[in-house]
Design a protein around this motif. Structure first.
Motif, PDB file in Angstrom:
ATOM      1  N   UNK A  32      11.900 -48.050   6.452  1.00 22.09           N
ATOM      2  CA  UNK A  32      12.972 -49.045   7.264  1.00 22.09           C
ATOM      3  C   UNK A  32      13.762 -49.581   5.957  1.00 22.09           C
ATOM      4  N   UNK A  33      14.678 -49.789   6.190  1.00 26.66           N
ATOM      5  CA  UNK A  33      15.737 -50.593   5.107  1.00 26.66           C
ATOM      6  C   UNK A  33      16.101 -52.004   5.663  1.00 26.66           C
ATOM      7  N   UNK A  34      15.504 -52.849   4.997  1.00 28.50           N
ATOM      8  CA  UNK A  34      15.725 -54.248   5.314  1.00 28.50           C
ATOM      9  C   UNK A  34      16.670 -55.140   4.492  1.00 28.50           C
ATOM     10  N   UNK A  52      16.765 -45.744 -10.538  1.00 29.49           N
ATOM     11  CA  UNK A  52      15.394 -44.949 -10.485  1.00 29.49           C
ATOM     12  C   UNK A  52      14.316 -46.157 -10.627  1.00 29.49           C
ATOM     13  N   UNK A  53      13.060 -45.833  -9.859  1.00 29.01           N
ATOM     14  CA  UNK A  53      11.949 -46.773  -9.661  1.00 29.01           C
ATOM     15  C   UNK A  53      10.885 -45.832 -10.016  1.00 29.01           C
ATOM     16  N   UNK A  74      17.658 -55.791  -1.320  1.00 27.23           N
ATOM     17  CA  UNK A  74      17.406 -55.146  -0.289  1.00 27.23           C
ATOM     18  C   UNK A  74      15.993 -54.807  -0.088  1.00 27.23           C
ATOM     19  N   UNK A  75      15.163 -54.477   0.875  1.00 24.82           N
ATOM     20  CA  UNK A  75      13.725 -54.079   0.836  1.00 24.82           C
ATOM     21  C   UNK A  75      13.636 -52.935   1.720  1.00 24.82           C
ATOM     22  N   UNK A  76      12.722 -52.093   0.720  1.00 26.08           N
ATOM     23  CA  UNK A  76      12.576 -50.554   1.518  1.00 26.08           C
ATOM     24  C   UNK A  76      11.198 -50.768   1.889  1.00 26.08           C
ATOM     25  N   UNK A 119       9.427 -52.382  -1.011  1.00 25.08           N
ATOM     26  CA  UNK A 119      10.146 -52.272  -2.450  1.00 25.08           C
ATOM     27  C   UNK A 119      11.491 -53.021  -2.614  1.00 25.08           C
ATOM     28  N   UNK A 120      11.704 -53.914  -3.366  1.00 19.94           N
ATOM     29  CA  UNK A 120      12.739 -54.847  -3.556  1.00 19.94           C
ATOM     30  C   UNK A 120      13.659 -54.150  -4.475  1.00 19.94           C
TER      31      UNK A 120
END
Lengths: 414, 456
Positions: free
Chosen positions: B314-316, B267-268, B226-228, B280-281
């Motif tokens: 956005x969530x991609x 957590x990141x 997922x990508x944010x 962010x992946x």
């Protein structure tokens, strides 16, 4: 009886920008053209001839009144499929070549591919453009464009042919061929509406004429009736001796009438055609590429085209036409060189008249002399014809026999 | 039908032989490969591809649109002006058949060219990694962020109407609207207040947390990523122009509702530059089985500034392939071409070539910027002007298709999923309604007009 073309109080008024009525282009026109008639619409420039035609075909809307072609509205596809139309100029797609142009129009008539192909080749042959069939028509001279325009109008073997100034831009030979064609079509039962201001053309081919001026018919009737001078008689003979002339003069004087004896002048048209035909004979080899020099073959090919068209129309009328070939034959057979002029003249005089004015017209142009004066080119023509006939499967059996059988020209251009 | 095809084939011949199409084709054939070689972007593979697709596709679209317009207008007007129509329309063909034939011809030509050039662009794009020699990192980046079709989910717009109403009430009560709102209409004040409140919702003070929750997240590949996508804005720029951030991704309900949902949380910690789009992946496995996914952001205490997500996040996730997306993008361009062909045919039925082409090009460019035009009305100050405009120009512009609203580039460049529903909507509005309307108008005009020029 159903008329081929009929108009009822047809009126066209052109208004100016404000809607004020300015010009009566066609004014209360009542025209009735019989089936199987060559009708000439005459008139000076701006007399409403073209406007009338455009209203007949639905290109312009009449201000008042209505018109029927072949008994119905000409915009109905069922009717327009039976109409051939040549506008005042050949408006062609410049980027198409001659063959593609005809193919396009053939498709519009929904002709089968096979039928289309045969007809296109026959028509190209007929109008003498076979050699340049793959050139874009944009590069054509006016006369060549006119020929394609004519071919386009004939591709559906129309019952009603509407020709607007068909001979403009054509050389005398082309003009002559169109006239012959018109007459031939009429013999095959077609109706032709000819619109022109070239009086000679109209006089030669039309059964009836109407003279239009200011959108109104000023005079109409049979050409013969309109032109015949009933108070005079003309006798044409071969070159007889002075004594014979003397005798005739005496007879005439006994009738208390005046008599003039001259040698008839050849028509310039006839002279021109003969001259070109001779020249063509001498330069046969080199001239193949130029369309106008193929004219010699044209007339003959023309007939073949007609016959092919005949056969293609597989409807009952085709059977009726079986009786007609002898009628159409003379055009080819007039070239028969061995018969002498006397016999031709004789046969012309004794020919069973189709209608009285035809004789009048024939006599006036004296077209028989055309064929007899220069027998050799025609001979050549005939051989070409025979060759072509051999190549073509359908008319093969019938034509050559008829060629041999028919007696020397019943009439030159009948 | 056969006569329609005859006219169509003739129209194609006309366009090809009159060399109208040739110039456009040559231009594209020269420009597209040149662009492919020269497009640099940010010098990464992804950047180069994005630049190339962006310019290449918009150039192709522009040129094909113009070509379609010109051919459509020309083929009708020249037939009438050069009067070839005399011999055509007197043949057994109805006028509507003639017009449909013309349309069919124009469209076949445009479609063929579109397929050719879209195919060319596609081929160049697909083979780019072979001749550009990218580093493995670039290749992965391009795979994740270009050669794919990612569905983009935005969190719902926060509902701030209540807060806005309160704020306005306070303003009214105080009897003094203050300097900020002086000279503004009440409408503008509302707008301003709403914007402020929305930004406030997306702002995290140091040590504070923001939470976004997404429903219905269905990645194509559950083992994928997922990508944010986010962009950090700050009120005080840090010395190195970068900010620290702490994130939690996954099923947040366990914390939020204290229910053991069995979900996973990742957590990141990151440090990112501000004012640039960051991605962010995270693994797609974090998505709960029912499609729930949450993103929690904590403004790291190491920062010294509030962080504002002005554009929201956005969530991609990969939802489809690049190829499918590219085909749908091409379909959208085709919709434009259909509309323009109908427009050209319609104007050609009653205008002469120069007038019709001018009219069409004006319409075309208005349609290209219509979204902008319509939006700009919302920024008008005087209320009476708004009323006047919204009932005249806005209405007229609204009749036009909005080419910019669903530009295929908006999807292809960020590798966003162009869903069939969007394509369907475009087809419905542009082709089925607006184009058809124009075509019917054209048919009516053409059926009743006199085709011959008046000559007396």
């Amino acid at each position: 009886m159903e008329y081929a073309v009929e108009t009822f109080s047809l009126t066209k008024i052109f208004s100016d920008w404000w809607g004020r009525r300015k010009i009566y282009a066609v004014d209360d026109l009542n025209l009735k053209i019989n089936s199987n008639e060559v009708f000439g619409l005459l008139g000076p420039n701006g007399s409403g001839k073209t406007t009338t035609i455009k209203m007949l075909l639905g290109l312009l809307h009449p201000t008042k009144g209505k018109s029927l072609c072949l008994g119905a509205d000409a915009t109905d596809p069922k009717i327009s499929a039976r109409i051939g139309f040549l506008p005042e100029e050949s408006y062609l797609y410049r980027y198409l070549n001659a063959r593609e142009t005809l193919d396009f129009y053939g498709r519009l008539f929904r002709l089968e591919r096979r039928v289309r192909k045969t007809r296109i080749e026959a028509l190209l042959d007929m109008v003498g453009l076979k050699a340049v069939a793959n050139r874009p028509v944009g590069t054509f001279s006016k006369g060549m464009a006119r020929r394609i325009g004519l071919a386009q109008a004939l591709i559906n073997d129309p019952d009603l042919l509407i020709l607007d100034e068909p001979t403009t831009g054509l050389d005398p030979i082309g003009t002559r061929q169109i006239k012959d064609l018109i007459i031939k079509l009429a013999q095959r039962g077609k109706t032709v509406l000819l619109c022109s201001h070239l009086l000679a053309d109209v006089e030669d081919v039309c059964d009836r004429i109407a003279i239009l001026y200011g959108g109104k018919i000023q005079a109409k009737g049979r050409v013969a009736e309109l032109l015949q001078q009933t108070n005079k008689r003309q006798i044409t003979t071969d070159a007889i001796s002075d004594e014979a002339i003397e005798k005739i003069t005496q007879i005439v004087h006994r009738e208390n009438a005046d008599c003039q004896v001259t040698s008839p002048m050849e028509k310039l048209e006839t002279f021109f055609i003969n001259t070109v035909a001779t020249a063509q004979q001498h330069s046969k080899q080199t001239s193949g590429a130029v369309s106008t020099t193929k004219i010699g073959d044209f007339l003959a090919a023309d007939t073949i085209a007609e016959n092919i068209l005949d056969k293609l129309v597989s409807t009952p009328p085709a059977q009726q036409r079986l009786a007609e070939p002898p009628k159409t034959e003379p055009i080819k057979t007039t070239g028969t060189p061995d018969r002498d002029a006397d016999k031709q003249l004789l046969s012309e005089l004794t020919e069973p008249a189709k209608s009285p004015q035809n004789i009048e017209a024939d006599g006036a142009i004296g077209t028989n002399q055309v064929e007899t004066d220069v027998p050799h080119p025609k001979d050549q023509v005939k051989e070409d014809v025979l060759e072509q006939l051999r190549d073509r499967p359908k008319p093969q059996n019938a034509q050559p026999v008829q060629n041999d059988d028919t007696e020397a020209g019943e009439s030159g251009d009948a | 039908m056969r006569s329609i095809w005859a006219v169509a084939a003739n129209t194609i011949r006309q366009a090809v032989r009159m060399k109208v199409a040739l110039i456009f084709v040559l231009l594209l054939l020269i420009l597209l490969p040149t662009m492919a070689l020269n497009a640099t972007g940010d010098n990464t593979l992804k950047g180069r591809l994005q630049t190339f697709v962006s310019y290449g596709l918009s150039l192709t679209s522009l040129l094909l649109c113009l070509l379609t317009l010109i051919v459509a207008v020309y083929t009708i007007t020249s037939d009438i002006e050069r009067r070839q129509i005399y011999t055509v329309i007197t043949k057994p063909i109805r006028r509507w058949q003639f017009l449909l034939g013309k349309l069919l011809g124009v469209l076949s030509l445009s479609l063929a060219l579109l397929v050719i050039f879209a195919g060319l662009i596609y081929t160049i794009v697909i083979y780019a990694p072979h001749y550009l020699n990218p580093t493995p990192i670039e290749l992965i980046e391009a795979d994740n962020e270009f050669y794919t079709a990612r569905k983009a989910l935005s969190p719902p717009e926060p509902d701030v109407s209540k807060e806005v109403a309160e704020a306005r009430e306070r303003l009214v009560k105080s009897g003094d609207i203050g300097q900020i709102y002086a000279g503004m209409s009440s409408r503008e004040i509302d707008q301003q207040l709403t914007n402020l409140r929305k930004v406030a919702r997306r702002t995290a003070d140091v040590g504070h947390q923001l939470l976004w929750e997404f429903e219905n997240v269905r990645p194509r590949d559950p083992n994928g990523s997922l990508f944010i996508q986010c962009k950090f804005y700050v009120s005080v720029t840090p010395p190195d122009s970068e900010v620290y951030s702490q994130w939690l991704f996954g099923d947040y309900r366990a914390y939020k509702y204290a229910t053991p949902a069995g979900g996973r949380l990742l957590p990141i910690r990151r440090k990112d530059p501000i004012k640039t789009i960051r991605e962010i992946e995270v693994p797609a496995k974090l998505v709960a089985d029912d499609g729930y996914f949450a993103v929690a952001f904590l403004n790291d205490p190491l920062n010294d500034t509030p962080i504002i997500f002005q554009d929201d996040i956005k969530l991609l996730y990969k939802a489809d392939t690049f190829t499918a997306n590219f085909i749908r993008a091409t379909l959208i361009i085709l919709c434009r071409l259909v509309f323009l062909a109908c427009l050209g045919i319609f104007t050609g039925t009653f205008l002469s070539f120069p007038v019709a082409i001018l009219f069409c090009i004006v319409i075309f460019f208005t349609a290209t910027v219509s979204g902008f035009v319509i939006e700009s009305f919302d920024y008008l100050s005087s209320e009476t002007t708004i009323a006047v405009y919204s009932y005249t120009i806005k209405l007229l512009v609204g009749l036009l298709p909005q080419f910019d609203k669903h530009s295929p580039l908006n999807y292809l460049v960020p590798a966003e999923l162009l869903s069939w529903s969007v394509v369907g909507r475009v087809v419905l509005y542009i082709v089925c309604i607006k184009s058809l309307l124009l075509l019917i108008l054209g048919l009516i005009v053409f059926s009743f007009r006199e085709l011959a020029r008046i000559i007396v």
